[in-house]
Design a protein around this motif. Structure first.
Motif, PDB file in Angstrom:
ATOM      1  N   ASP A  90      25.756 -42.976  70.545  1.00  0.00           N
ATOM      2  CA  ASP A  90      26.866 -42.662  69.656  1.00  0.00           C
ATOM      3  C   ASP A  90      27.797 -43.844  69.439  1.00  0.00           C
ATOM      4  OD1 ASP A  90      26.042 -40.063  69.290  1.00  0.00           O
ATOM      5  OD2 ASP A  90      27.122 -39.361  71.047  1.00  0.00           O
ATOM      6  N   LEU A  91      27.661 -44.871  70.258  1.00  0.00           N
ATOM      7  CA  LEU A  91      28.493 -46.055  70.079  1.00  0.00           C
ATOM      8  C   LEU A  91      28.108 -46.725  68.769  1.00  0.00           C
ATOM      9  CD1 LEU A  91      28.798 -48.092  73.390  1.00  0.00           C
ATOM     10  CD2 LEU A  91      30.600 -46.952  72.137  1.00  0.00           C
ATOM     11  N   THR A  92      29.090 -46.842  67.870  1.00  0.00           N
ATOM     12  CA  THR A  92      28.797 -47.504  66.607  1.00  0.00           C
ATOM     13  C   THR A  92      28.736 -49.013  66.832  1.00  0.00           C
ATOM     14  OG1 THR A  92      31.116 -47.813  66.051  1.00  0.00           O
ATOM     15  CG2 THR A  92      30.089 -45.725  65.353  1.00  0.00           C
ATOM     16  N   PRO A  93      28.070 -49.724  65.938  1.00  0.00           N
ATOM     17  CA  PRO A  93      28.058 -51.198  66.063  1.00  0.00           C
ATOM     18  C   PRO A  93      29.475 -51.754  66.087  1.00  0.00           C
ATOM     19  CG  PRO A  93      26.428 -50.482  64.454  1.00  0.00           C
ATOM     20  CD  PRO A  93      27.219 -49.254  64.855  1.00  0.00           C
ATOM     21  N   GLU A  94      30.385 -51.121  65.338  1.00  0.00           N
ATOM     22  CA  GLU A  94      31.772 -51.589  65.311  1.00  0.00           C
ATOM     23  C   GLU A  94      32.412 -51.443  66.698  1.00  0.00           C
ATOM     24  OE1 GLU A  94      30.482 -49.523  63.036  1.00  0.00           O
ATOM     25  OE2 GLU A  94      30.382 -50.963  61.391  1.00  0.00           O
ATOM     26  N   MET A  95      32.165 -50.324  67.348  1.00  0.00           N
ATOM     27  CA  MET A  95      32.729 -50.107  68.679  1.00  0.00           C
ATOM     28  C   MET A  95      32.174 -51.114  69.670  1.00  0.00           C
ATOM     29  SD  MET A  95      32.629 -45.961  68.757  1.00  0.00           S
ATOM     30  CE  MET A  95      33.131 -45.714  70.457  1.00  0.00           C
ATOM     31  N   ARG A  96      30.888 -51.363  69.561  1.00  0.00           N
ATOM     32  CA  ARG A  96      30.279 -52.357  70.452  1.00  0.00           C
ATOM     33  C   ARG A  96      30.919 -53.724  70.220  1.00  0.00           C
ATOM     34  NH1 ARG A  96      25.577 -50.951  73.101  1.00  0.00           N
ATOM     35  NH2 ARG A  96      24.597 -49.040  72.374  1.00  0.00           N
ATOM     36  N   THR A  97      31.108 -54.084  68.945  1.00  0.00           N
ATOM     37  CA  THR A  97      31.704 -55.380  68.616  1.00  0.00           C
ATOM     38  C   THR A  97      33.114 -55.466  69.159  1.00  0.00           C
ATOM     39  OG1 THR A  97      30.371 -55.482  66.618  1.00  0.00           O
ATOM     40  CG2 THR A  97      32.269 -56.946  66.717  1.00  0.00           C
ATOM     41  N   ASP A  98      33.888 -54.385  68.987  1.00  0.00           N
ATOM     42  CA  ASP A  98      35.260 -54.371  69.502  1.00  0.00           C
ATOM     43  C   ASP A  98      35.278 -54.592  71.005  1.00  0.00           C
ATOM     44  OD1 ASP A  98      36.240 -53.972  67.029  1.00  0.00           O
ATOM     45  OD2 ASP A  98      36.765 -51.865  67.312  1.00  0.00           O
ATOM     46  N   LEU A  99      34.425 -53.893  71.691  1.00  0.00           N
ATOM     47  CA  LEU A  99      34.397 -54.001  73.149  1.00  0.00           C
ATOM     48  C   LEU A  99      33.965 -55.392  73.582  1.00  0.00           C
ATOM     49  CD1 LEU A  99      32.913 -50.501  73.980  1.00  0.00           C
ATOM     50  CD2 LEU A  99      35.150 -51.350  74.676  1.00  0.00           C
ATOM     51  N   MET A 100      33.011 -55.960  72.855  1.00  0.00           N
ATOM     52  CA  MET A 100      32.555 -57.293  73.228  1.00  0.00           C
ATOM     53  C   MET A 100      33.629 -58.336  72.925  1.00  0.00           C
ATOM     54  SD  MET A 100      29.814 -56.920  74.839  1.00  0.00           S
ATOM     55  CE  MET A 100      29.377 -58.662  75.073  1.00  0.00           C
ATOM     56  N   ASP A 101      34.402 -58.128  71.836  1.00  0.00           N
ATOM     57  CA  ASP A 101      35.517 -59.039  71.548  1.00  0.00           C
ATOM     58  C   ASP A 101      36.540 -58.983  72.666  1.00  0.00           C
ATOM     59  OD1 ASP A 101      34.420 -59.913  69.220  1.00  0.00           O
ATOM     60  OD2 ASP A 101      35.692 -58.721  67.911  1.00  0.00           O
ATOM     61  N   LEU A 102      36.848 -57.769  73.096  1.00  0.00           N
ATOM     62  CA  LEU A 102      37.790 -57.559  74.187  1.00  0.00           C
ATOM     63  C   LEU A 102      37.292 -58.271  75.439  1.00  0.00           C
ATOM     64  CD1 LEU A 102      40.377 -55.854  74.712  1.00  0.00           C
ATOM     65  CD2 LEU A 102      38.885 -54.046  75.530  1.00  0.00           C
ATOM     66  N   TYR A 103      36.021 -58.100  75.690  1.00  0.00           N
ATOM     67  CA  TYR A 103      35.410 -58.697  76.858  1.00  0.00           C
ATOM     68  C   TYR A 103      35.492 -60.221  76.809  1.00  0.00           C
ATOM     69  CZ  TYR A 103      31.800 -59.842  80.231  1.00  0.00           C
ATOM     70  OH  TYR A 103      31.110 -60.364  81.274  1.00  0.00           O
ATOM     71  N   ARG A 104      35.203 -60.779  75.619  1.00  0.00           N
ATOM     72  CA  ARG A 104      35.263 -62.235  75.478  1.00  0.00           C
ATOM     73  C   ARG A 104      36.674 -62.756  75.724  1.00  0.00           C
ATOM     74  NH1 ARG A 104      30.916 -61.962  71.880  1.00  0.00           N
ATOM     75  NH2 ARG A 104      32.210 -61.253  70.178  1.00  0.00           N
ATOM     76  N   ARG A 105      37.700 -62.013  75.263  1.00  0.00           N
ATOM     77  CA  ARG A 105      39.078 -62.433  75.484  1.00  0.00           C
ATOM     78  C   ARG A 105      39.384 -62.483  76.975  1.00  0.00           C
ATOM     79  NH1 ARG A 105      40.590 -59.460  71.021  1.00  0.00           N
ATOM     80  NH2 ARG A 105      41.381 -57.725  72.248  1.00  0.00           N
ATOM     81  N   TRP A 106      38.915 -61.488  77.710  1.00  0.00           N
ATOM     82  CA  TRP A 106      39.152 -61.501  79.169  1.00  0.00           C
ATOM     83  C   TRP A 106      38.522 -62.727  79.790  1.00  0.00           C
ATOM     84  CZ3 TRP A 106      37.137 -55.875  79.422  1.00  0.00           C
ATOM     85  CH2 TRP A 106      38.181 -55.004  79.123  1.00  0.00           C
ATOM     86  N   ARG A 107      37.317 -63.065  79.313  1.00  0.00           N
ATOM     87  CA  ARG A 107      36.602 -64.200  79.875  1.00  0.00           C
ATOM     88  C   ARG A 107      37.403 -65.474  79.624  1.00  0.00           C
ATOM     89  NH1 ARG A 107      32.141 -64.081  83.077  1.00  0.00           N
ATOM     90  NH2 ARG A 107      31.035 -65.619  81.863  1.00  0.00           N
TER      91      ARG A 107
END
Ligand SMILES: [Zn+2]
Length: 93
Positions: free
Chosen positions: A73-90
């Motif tokens: 159910d995770l949309t590609p947009e949600m995945r992208t958002d989460l990965m952007d968030l993740y990259r910022r933490w990194r």
């Protein structure tokens, strides 16, 4: 050991499980779809990695807000958002 997993292991500051792998496993973890061994590795990593712990918390919250959410159910947009968030933490970390 495959060449790829050998390369993944060869990293400076590597933990026993790379953060990238944890991110990919989190949905399965929340769905309780991991094997006991995978689950132990992931929980061991979470115990020492605040970024992945926070990522897991975000995923839990997303799922809570969305009701019953499966990885499918995770949309590609949600995945992208989460990965952007993740990259910022990194970057910040
Ligand atoms: Zn991590």
């Amino acid at each position: 050991m495959s060449l790829l997993s050998g390369l993944l292991r060869f990293r400076p500051r590597s933990r026993d499980l790379p953060c990238q792998e944890v991110v990919e496993m989190v949905t399965d973890y929340l769905e309780e779809a991991l094997s006991p061994a995978e689950r132990r590795r992931l929980e061991h990593h979470l115990a020492g990695c605040e970024h992945c712990t926070e990522y897991l918390a975000q995923m839990r919250e997303t799922i809570r807000l969305a009701g019953r959410l499966t990885p499918q159910d995770l949309t590609p947009e949600m995945r992208t958002d989460l990965m952007d968030l993740y990259r910022r933490w990194r970057i910040e970390g």
